[in-house]
Design a protein around this motif. Sequence first.
Motif, PDB file in Angstrom:
ATOM      1  N   TRP A 214       0.794  -1.197  -0.130  1.00 25.64           N
ATOM      2  CA  TRP A 214       0.061   0.109  -0.002  1.00 25.64           C
ATOM      3  C   TRP A 214       0.840   1.393  -0.167  1.00 25.64           C
ATOM      4  O   TRP A 214       0.520   2.239  -0.556  1.00 25.64           O
ATOM      5  CB  TRP A 214      -1.136  -0.047   1.207  1.00 25.64           C
ATOM      6  CG  TRP A 214      -1.641   1.202   1.332  1.00 25.64           C
ATOM      7  CD1 TRP A 214      -1.375   2.242   2.262  1.00 25.64           C
ATOM      8  CD2 TRP A 214      -2.778   1.735   0.473  1.00 25.64           C
ATOM      9  NE1 TRP A 214      -2.386   3.152   1.781  1.00 25.64           N
ATOM     10  CE2 TRP A 214      -3.185   3.106   0.966  1.00 25.64           C
ATOM     11  CE3 TRP A 214      -3.263   1.143  -0.586  1.00 25.64           C
ATOM     12  CZ2 TRP A 214      -4.319   3.562   0.294  1.00 25.64           C
ATOM     13  CZ3 TRP A 214      -4.491   1.737  -1.076  1.00 25.64           C
ATOM     14  CH2 TRP A 214      -4.832   3.136  -0.790  1.00 25.64           C
ATOM     15  N   VAL A 218       0.832   4.221  -2.740  1.00 25.18           N
ATOM     16  CA  VAL A 218       0.642   5.703  -2.345  1.00 25.18           C
ATOM     17  C   VAL A 218       1.818   6.368  -2.742  1.00 25.18           C
ATOM     18  O   VAL A 218       1.517   7.452  -3.293  1.00 25.18           O
ATOM     19  CB  VAL A 218       0.405   5.837  -0.737  1.00 25.18           C
ATOM     20  CG1 VAL A 218       0.677   7.340  -0.487  1.00 25.18           C
ATOM     21  CG2 VAL A 218      -0.838   5.255  -0.500  1.00 25.18           C
ATOM     22  N   SER A 334      -4.504   7.984   2.446  1.00 26.71           N
ATOM     23  CA  SER A 334      -3.469   6.963   2.320  1.00 26.71           C
ATOM     24  C   SER A 334      -3.092   6.634   3.842  1.00 26.71           C
ATOM     25  O   SER A 334      -2.588   5.355   4.053  1.00 26.71           O
ATOM     26  CB  SER A 334      -2.139   7.914   1.568  1.00 26.71           C
ATOM     27  OG  SER A 334      -2.033   8.928   2.366  1.00 26.71           O
TER      28      SER A 334
END
Length: 663
Positions: A214, A218, A334
């Motif tokens: 992740w 981002v 995020s």
Amino acid sequence: MPFTCNYERTFKSMTHTSSADGSIKINPITGRDLLLLFVVLVAATVVRFAHPDAIDYRQDQADLAMLAQDMVEGKGIPLVGIPSSSRLPNSPVTVYALLPAYIISSDPVFVTMYVALLNVIATGLLWMIAHRYFNPTVALVAGLAFALNPWAVGFSRSIWAQDYVPPFLILGVLLGLYGFLEGKRIGQILSLPILLFAVQIHIAAWALMPIYLWLVWVGRKRFSRGAIIATIVLSALVMLPFGLGMLQTFTNNVAPAEGVQVLRRELNVRGLVKPYGQIAWLITGLGTEQYGAREVAEELVQAVFGSLPLVTWLLLGVLLPIGVVVLWRRWSRSLSIFTLLWAFLPLLVFSIPILDVFPFYFIGSIAALMILIGLGADWVFDWLRKYQPVRYALIGMLGFVFVTQAIWSLRMIDFVTANYTPGQFGSSTPIKYMNAVRDELQPYRDVVVVSSGEWVDLTASGSRIWAALLREELDCVRDVTLNRNFAVFPAGSFAAVFAPNTPATPAFDPLYREGEPTLIDLRPGEGEYSIYNLQTAPNYPENTIIQPINPVAFANGVSLTGYELRHDLLLLEWSLPGVTKTEYRYRISFIDSAGNMLGELKSEFWSSVNWCEGDRLLSWNPIMLPEGTTTIQIEMGVRGDDAALDVVDSDGRSWAEIPVEPA
């Protein structure tokens, strides 16, 4: 008050939303912040360093100690760690992480305090994440919650691989946020290697690796080509030893796939909700008595707090869901998604009702859960700013929770030090008692440990414990267990050590209980260690006359040297080589004059981890001798393999022969 936070700005103007260029704004650290960090670190230190001689020291700790000391002494670099509960080996990083301590000292108390120090550092790193990316109030609450959470404290005071996951994991998280949310190259390079180091420490931590994916997503526009190459190279180096170790393991058939043993969860309501209950324990701090003193849990609670309601700790369970909502509404997507993944991804993975689950599977998520508690507290304090009495009462209640959690951890250590906590989910004999036994055994070069043979007893008082604690003094140490028909006799003088609560038996007592023992008392109800000084190997049991034979040497170095045959019992005398990693079995076949097999008896041989060169081993098997038997054949083979080992210098024969006199 330290919890005061200025929220004059609206939700939309919070400092932690994404800026126009997609970066994350951070909070600078002031002198006041450093003072609060000091408070957090002191709290973490007090509860983790208290009573250092009260630590657990079981087989896992001893096995890790042996591997680390071997590496420090230049006896090779391990490519795998100790076996896991599934029988597959753990990663060698479980050993590498301990090297800084073992380079200085092999004292288990010193090494445990090194692990505790790593976890104090982890508390500081958590505070830094919460302060940098959220705000000082979140940092203070999350820091204190993590510093004083009874589960976090309990999982930070042992030479146990799971206990040093947090410092490396939190460091990897901090570097990942620094690298991908802030665009710093050093973070992009180091985050993945450190996270891979952390998740290798315990298999359950692998569930957290998607948090790195992740972060990469981002920060993909800020991920430089040079950083990509550097992090791939470093990550490959971090994974290389374990990769080579697993390749070697399966190539050498040391731990074949069919030997893998999975702990499966019960498919019932309790099994389905089990991980959720454990997460609730980790959030609130409740339930540690169930894993440190389950069989005397009520006595522990009464001794620590009496009638004081621990229900106040549920306040943390109320603050956490508030923190989840606040995180999603006030902070960037995020950062919000990252924090939620960190907190709950292992729960989602282990909600699948396949593998059994234990609280330490979620060690890596405790820090994120504490951040969510901090976010919830921060919002509630702000919401109550117009109701100052209520606000201060809530601050006081939260302070009460933290203080009582600290008291609980300290008094629980006192309790398990002074009280026997039996069973698998009890605290083993504290190291201060084990050190008293160690001191008594230091003059001996050879030791035989006699115990019940129960798994719990072996992990708490078996030979592998003493092999580590007496590493520099011992030549060899062996386990003799009452549930197996084996007795061993070193060539010279030795100590026979009867572990706590080993019952008297007519088979073993005449062999090893000779003279007046030295008794070392343990916790009340736990029993005592009994140490017998045997100058020479004792005689065999009364009325036992071993008939010597020309030694029959098998290909594994074991020799059959004698026997005694009775109408209902066959005793075999063996000579042993040194320790090996392969386990063996033996087979007794009953043969008639025409060479026909009338029957057979298969049995596992004495575990090879106990072999000491030159030892004399006695095994006995109840038998029913078939009518017409003229010869008994003895063969050996690798456990799990039907093929027989050759007998040395026998022209291809693979068995020893014992003649049977006609009735």
